[in-house]
Design a protein around this motif. Structure first.
Motif, short mmCIF file in Angstrom:
data_model
loop_
_atom_site.label_atom_id
_atom_site.label_comp_id
_atom_site.label_asym_id
_atom_site.label_seq_id
_atom_site.Cartn_x
_atom_site.Cartn_y
_atom_site.Cartn_z
N TYR A 31 0.83 -1.20 0.00
CA TYR A 31 0.00 0.00 0.00
C TYR A 31 0.87 1.26 0.00
CZ TYR A 31 -4.33 -2.48 1.27
OH TYR A 31 -5.44 -3.28 1.28
N TYR A 33 0.43 5.82 -0.24
CA TYR A 33 -0.53 6.90 -0.06
C TYR A 33 0.12 8.25 -0.34
CZ TYR A 33 -2.69 3.26 2.86
OH TYR A 33 -3.22 2.08 3.33
N TYR A 35 -0.69 12.29 0.79
CA TYR A 35 -1.46 13.21 1.60
C TYR A 35 -0.98 14.63 1.33
CZ TYR A 35 -2.54 9.16 4.65
OH TYR A 35 -2.95 7.96 5.16
N GLN A 37 -0.88 18.42 3.61
CA GLN A 37 -1.09 19.01 4.93
C GLN A 37 -0.97 20.51 4.81
OE1 GLN A 37 1.71 18.04 8.11
NE2 GLN A 37 0.02 18.14 9.59
N LEU A 43 -3.58 15.80 8.10
CA LEU A 43 -3.32 15.35 6.74
C LEU A 43 -4.62 14.92 6.05
CD1 LEU A 43 -0.59 15.00 8.34
CD2 LEU A 43 -0.02 13.29 6.61
N TYR A 48 -4.49 6.96 -3.22
CA TYR A 48 -3.73 5.86 -2.65
C TYR A 48 -3.72 4.68 -3.61
CZ TYR A 48 -8.28 3.91 -1.16
OH TYR A 48 -9.56 3.42 -1.12
N LYS A 57 -9.08 7.06 -5.47
CA LYS A 57 -9.21 8.43 -5.01
C LYS A 57 -9.38 8.47 -3.50
CE LYS A 57 -11.27 10.20 -9.26
NZ LYS A 57 -12.44 10.88 -9.87
N GLU A 59 -9.69 11.67 -0.24
CA GLU A 59 -10.60 12.72 0.20
C GLU A 59 -10.56 13.95 -0.70
OE1 GLU A 59 -9.60 13.77 4.17
OE2 GLU A 59 -11.21 15.23 4.40
N PHE A 90 2.92 14.64 1.82
CA PHE A 90 3.53 13.49 2.47
C PHE A 90 3.12 12.21 1.75
CE2 PHE A 90 5.54 15.25 6.14
CZ PHE A 90 4.80 16.35 6.48
#
Lengths: 116, 108
Positions: A31, A33, A35, A37, A43, A48, A57, A59, A90
């Motif tokens: 996995y 991801y 993010y 911030q 975050l 992902y 997709k 958020e 991140f």
């Protein structure tokens, strides 16, 4: 074992320019991801991937694209940068094992992006 | 969306125990609670996670009541180096849901 690394560490873009952020992990994690911030905030998940060749997709996906052509790399692209995309980005990765609950996400050091 | 609510900031002194409470009213049956720590200009770092009751590791303890609508992170005998932002997160099967975090300031 470098863990999760991100390139570049800092970048300044003009509105409308494009760029790609690179995330690499050497832990053989399934996995990965991305993010963002923003100041004073937690975050927020952009996109992902649960494995090589797959993306999903999160958020706040609008304005970003991603690709996972190799298991160890996860690329985040900005096709036409906007000032609202000024943020710290991140990357994180984690292993898939068992039910997945126990596995921890490991974060990279971040990429600071300024869009003028 | 199962976001979390926690105090914006807390102050403490070295050597004290710090308890940070988080609410997660919409937590789903399959969700875990996990806590991360973030220092300035660094990525978040995992502290502890649990599903219910109490979990303890070398760094902290996590208390989750039976209804799982809240949780409390307990940091024993904090030091100056514990000054950071602490995030309470709902951990879903494939992703983490971050809240806004609690900024902990430890004074000498």
């Amino acid at each position: 074992n470098a863990g999760v690394t991100q390139t570049p560490k800092f970048r300044v873009l003009k509105t409308g320019q494009s760029m790609t952020l690179l995330c690499a992990q050497d832990m053989n994690h399934e996995y990965m991801y991305w993010y963002r911030q923003d100041p004073g905030m937690g975050l927020r998940l952009i996109h992902y991937s649960v494995g090589e060749g797959t993306t999903a997709k999160g958020e706040v996906p609008d304005g970003y694209n991603v690709s996972r052509l190799k298991k160890q790399n996860f690329l985040l692209g900005l096709e036409s940068a906007a000032p609202s995309q000024t943020s710290v980005y991140f990357c994180a990765s984690r292993r898939l094992a068992g039910a997945g609950w126990e596995e921890t996400q490991y974060f990279g050091p971040g990429t600071r992006l300024l869009v003028l | 969306l199962a976001k979390t609510t926690q105090p914006i900031s807390m102050d403490s002194y070295e050597g004290q125990e710090v308890n940070i409470t988080c609410s997660h009213n919409n937590i789903a049956t399959n969700d875990y609670i996990t806590w991360y720590q973030q220092f300035p200009s660094q990525g978040p770092r995992f502290i502890i996670q649990g599903y219910k009751t109490k979990v303890t590791n070398e760094v902290a303890s996590l208390f989750i009541p039976a209804d799982r609508k809240s949780s409390t992170l307990s940091l024993p005998r904090v030091s100056l180096s514990d000054t950071a932002v602490y995030y309470c997160l709902v951990k879903k099967p494939d992703k983490l849901i971050f809240g806004t975090g609690t900024r902990l300031q430890v004074f000498p």
